[in-house]
Enzyme design. Structure first.
Site, PDB file in Angstrom:
ATOM      1  CB  SER A 122       8.241  -9.324   8.478  1.00 18.77           C
ATOM      2  OG  SER A 122       6.737  -9.775   8.185  1.00 18.77           O
ATOM      3  CE  LYS A 174     -19.070  -7.282  -0.426  1.00 18.16           C
ATOM      4  NZ  LYS A 174     -18.001  -7.410  -1.186  1.00 18.16           N
TER       5      LYS A 174
END
Length: 266
Positions: A122, A174
């Protein structure tokens, strides 16, 4: 009596001075000033900040530490090559980008060789791909090129327990990703676009630095892990070998006659 104390003080001062000079000579001869290859170990998860040492563990360097060491090696005229020794499963996207950019910057001024000992996956592989040359152990874990965002939801358990929550937000999105409710298709698409954007940047970075096309990179950038031998076959590493092989390559690329290694953070 005063004379004896005076002479004794002078003698102690001279002894301390001699010891200090000897220490300075020792540090000078054993420090980075006498070395021509820099070795930087990237161990564990790649994070921005270093982690504190515990009772049975030492301080884990962060990307800011690696960048500082790389900057020092880059600007030291005595250092002719850099070896990045990697034993890492990856880390955060921002941390990996900062590290990869710095390694790439150094590699454009002096040779940088990556040595994947146990694992370079990764974000750690992104760092390795930023070097001029990659050596990996045959059984090392290499690759895992991809991006993952993971969210935990426990609203089902809350329903079973009879627990309710009320979220008051000052913006439509939000509370996106909140674990207390299911995600809408629109919200999922928004987060997916962020992951895909980061993934494409990762793939593009590897393609550019490994001299591969985007399509060639996409074929091996599906999150799959490879052994060092397999990674060499698909073009993710240059050769399989040992740390000595990485040193030999650094010597060759750096045009070094008498290799002498300085290890940062030791």
């Amino acid at each position: 009596m005063l004379k004896k104390i005076y002479y004794y003080s002078i003698a102690v001062f001279l002894i301390i001075a001699i010891l200090m000079v000897g220490l300075l000579v020792f540090v000078s001869s054993d420090g980075i000033s006498s070395k021509n290859i820099a070795l930087i170990n990237i161990d564990g998860t790649i994070t921005l900040e270093s982690s504190d040492s515990g009772l049975f563990s030492s301080i884990q360097p962060g990307v800011n530490d690696y960048v500082e060491w790389l900057d020092d090696a880059e600007n030291n005229d005595n250092i002719k090559a850099v070896i990045i020794k990697i034993n890492s499963p990856g880390g955060g996207a921002v941390a990996s980008e900062k590290l990869s950019r710095k390694i790439k910057e150094v590699s454009e001024k002096k040779p940088v060789v990556a040595y994947i000992e146990n694992m370079g996956a990764s974000a750690a592989y992104q760092a390795a791909s930023s070097t001029n040359y990659i050596v990996a152990e045959r059984q090392a874990v290499v690759g895992s090129i991809g991006v993952r965002m993971e969210l935990i939801h426990y609203y089902g358990l809350m329903e079973k327990l009879g627990i309710n929550t009320t979220s008051i937000t000052g913006g439509k999105y939000k509370d996106i990703g909140t674990p207390t409710r299911s995600m809408t298709e629109e919200e999922y698409a928004m987060l997916e676009s962020m992951v895909n954007e980061s993934y494409y940047e990762f793939v593009s970075w590897v393609a550019e630095n490994r001299n591969m096309t985007i399509n060639e990179t996409l074929e091996v950038a599906d999150g799959k892990i490879y052994s060092g031998t397999q990674a060499q076959r698909v073009g993710l590493v240059d050769i399989t070998g040992t740390e000595d092989d990485a040193v030999d390559m650094a010597v060759k690329l750096g045009n070094i006659t008498n290799p002498d290694i300085y290890e940062y953070g030791k």
